[in-house]
Scaffold this motif. Structure first.
Motif, PDB file in Angstrom:
ATOM      1  N   ASP A 174       0.851  -1.506   0.420  1.00 22.03           N
ATOM      2  CA  ASP A 174       0.090   0.029   0.218  1.00 22.03           C
ATOM      3  C   ASP A 174       0.700   1.486  -0.080  1.00 22.03           C
ATOM      4  O   ASP A 174       0.369   2.553  -0.068  1.00 22.03           O
ATOM      5  N   TRP A 175       2.203   1.259  -0.023  1.00 21.38           N
ATOM      6  CA  TRP A 175       3.197   2.278  -0.045  1.00 21.38           C
ATOM      7  C   TRP A 175       3.017   3.159  -2.194  1.00 21.38           C
ATOM      8  O   TRP A 175       4.002   3.755  -2.003  1.00 21.38           O
ATOM      9  N   THR A 177       1.604   4.574  -5.632  1.00 20.77           N
ATOM     10  CA  THR A 177       0.914   5.430  -5.968  1.00 20.77           C
ATOM     11  C   THR A 177      -0.055   5.537  -5.888  1.00 20.77           C
ATOM     12  O   THR A 177      -0.891   5.255  -6.830  1.00 20.77           O
ATOM     13  N   ARG A 178      -1.023   6.502  -5.410  1.00 18.13           N
ATOM     14  CA  ARG A 178      -2.768   6.427  -5.518  1.00 18.13           C
ATOM     15  C   ARG A 178      -2.651   7.714  -6.191  1.00 18.13           C
ATOM     16  O   ARG A 178      -2.392   8.313  -6.624  1.00 18.13           O
ATOM     17  N   TYR A 180      -5.788   9.270  -7.580  1.00 20.97           N
ATOM     18  CA  TYR A 180      -7.726   9.809  -6.952  1.00 20.97           C
ATOM     19  C   TYR A 180      -9.314   9.463  -8.346  1.00 20.97           C
ATOM     20  O   TYR A 180      -8.113  10.559  -9.095  1.00 20.97           O
ATOM     21  N   TYR A 211      -9.474   6.072  -4.485  1.00 22.06           N
ATOM     22  CA  TYR A 211      -8.201   6.139  -5.624  1.00 22.06           C
ATOM     23  C   TYR A 211      -8.107   4.961  -5.805  1.00 22.06           C
ATOM     24  O   TYR A 211      -8.698   3.799  -5.249  1.00 22.06           O
ATOM     25  N   ARG A 212      -6.878   4.440  -7.080  1.00 27.63           N
ATOM     26  CA  ARG A 212      -6.910   3.397  -6.840  1.00 27.63           C
ATOM     27  C   ARG A 212      -5.350   3.392  -7.126  1.00 27.63           C
ATOM     28  O   ARG A 212      -5.079   4.028  -6.703  1.00 27.63           O
ATOM     29  N   THR A 213      -4.627   2.510  -6.607  1.00 23.50           N
ATOM     30  CA  THR A 213      -3.232   2.289  -5.412  1.00 23.50           C
ATOM     31  C   THR A 213      -2.336   0.919  -6.610  1.00 23.50           C
ATOM     32  O   THR A 213      -3.138   0.275  -6.689  1.00 23.50           O
ATOM     33  N   ASP A 215      -0.411  -0.702  -6.704  1.00 26.34           N
ATOM     34  CA  ASP A 215       0.424  -1.406  -5.674  1.00 26.34           C
ATOM     35  C   ASP A 215       2.268  -1.241  -5.811  1.00 26.34           C
ATOM     36  O   ASP A 215       3.016  -1.293  -6.505  1.00 26.34           O
ATOM     37  N   HIS A 232      -2.445  12.605  -7.778  1.00 21.56           N
ATOM     38  CA  HIS A 232      -1.625  11.123  -7.017  1.00 21.56           C
ATOM     39  C   HIS A 232      -0.682  11.915  -6.067  1.00 21.56           C
ATOM     40  O   HIS A 232      -1.071  13.140  -5.585  1.00 21.56           O
ATOM     41  N   ALA A 234       0.486   9.592  -2.012  1.00 23.62           N
ATOM     42  CA  ALA A 234       1.319   8.275  -1.352  1.00 23.62           C
ATOM     43  C   ALA A 234       1.213   8.474  -0.387  1.00 23.62           C
ATOM     44  O   ALA A 234       1.228   9.128   0.747  1.00 23.62           O
TER      45      ALA A 234
END
Length: 271
Positions: A174-175, A177-178, A180, A211-213, A215, A232, A234
């Motif tokens: 989960d580190w 990039t998010r 949004y 958001y979509r992460t 992974d 975006h 993190a």
């Protein structure tokens, strides 16, 4: 002094992976690819990383080391490290790879310009002039319990390419990039204003829970295109019993400042 060559991924492998990758449009155009680095190649990269004391602490848990071609930071490397990073630029991050990313996002870029510029989109597309991407690049370390704030990139950035690195044990998926979820019904004027920095980002209210992460996985390469809705960030959540940090290598496929000014206008910060 002869410096032994470390194993490095091939340009051909990189090109094949970019060709096979799928561009996902939601919430903004992006892709990721795995398999660029073998285990030995990834370990070689880790073995040549600068010591963390050479990184600049820029605050808020972020430490950077500039790797672009003429960066002063490169003078801090020993001969072995210097030779490796020169090869990384010359043999892996080649103009051919830059062009592969550029062409991969071509349909998304044409749709963006159609929305922003309407009847003049074709003319605006011809004004694109790419900067030499060997003049862009940095290693970043983010401490645990820090975050990359939600933001849009500057208008000169066409595509961001990020290589996730994990030289320390204790990384978390989960580190990553998010990307949004934001409103996609922006008027052309508002969308252009957001990208050109003539309108505040607050024009869009970002739902921080949607958001979509992408992974975080060691050696994964992610790329996303800069648009008016490419918000975006993190969040580097802590890992119990570990002091590992989030490492990554960032490359940018950028417009020249002249092309940026011709297409979007040039914000004062880029002058």
């Amino acid at each position: 002094m002869n410096v032994p060559s470390a194993p490095l991924p091939s340009e051909r492998r990189f090109l094949d992976l970019v060709s096979a990758a799928e561009v996902v449009e939601d919430p903004c155009p992006h892709l990721f690819l795995d398999g660029l680095f073998s285990d030995n190649e990834l370990q070689a990269l880790y073995d040549h990383l600068p010591d963390e004391t050479l990184f600049q602490d820029v605050g808020s848990g972020l430490h950077t080391f500039q790797t672009w071609r003429e960066a002063d930071d490169l003078d801090k490397l020993d001969a072995r490290q210097s030779a490796y990073f020169q090869r990384l630029e010359q043999e892996l991050f080649t103009p051919q790879v830059a062009n592969a990313f550029y062409q991969k996002f071509r349909p998304s870029r044409e749709r963006l310009f159609d929305h922003l510029f309407g009847e003049t989109a074709a003319t605006r597309l011809t004004e694109i002039e790419l900067a030499d991407w060997s003049m862009a690049g940095a290693l970043n370390i983010r401490d645990q319990s820090s975050e990359l704030p939600i933001h849009l990139d500057w208008p000169n950035r066409l595509i961001s390419i990020v290589v996730y690195l994990a030289p320390e044990d204790g990384w978390r998926e989960d580190w990553g990039t998010r990307l949004y979820e934001v409103r996609r019904d922006l008027s052309p004027a508002d969308a252009l204003g957001l990208m050109a920095r003539t309108k505040p980002q607050e024009l869009i209210s970002v739902d921080t829970e949607q958001y979509r992460t992408i992974d975080f996985r060691p050696g994964r390469v992610t790329a996303f295109m800069n648009t008016a809705w490419s918000h975006h960030g993190a969040a580097i959540e802590p890992t119990a019993g570990s002091h590992a940090r989030r490492w990554c290598l960032v490359k940018g496929l950028n417009l020249t400042l002249g092309a940026t000014e011709a297409i979007f206008g040039l914000p004062p910060e880029l002058r």
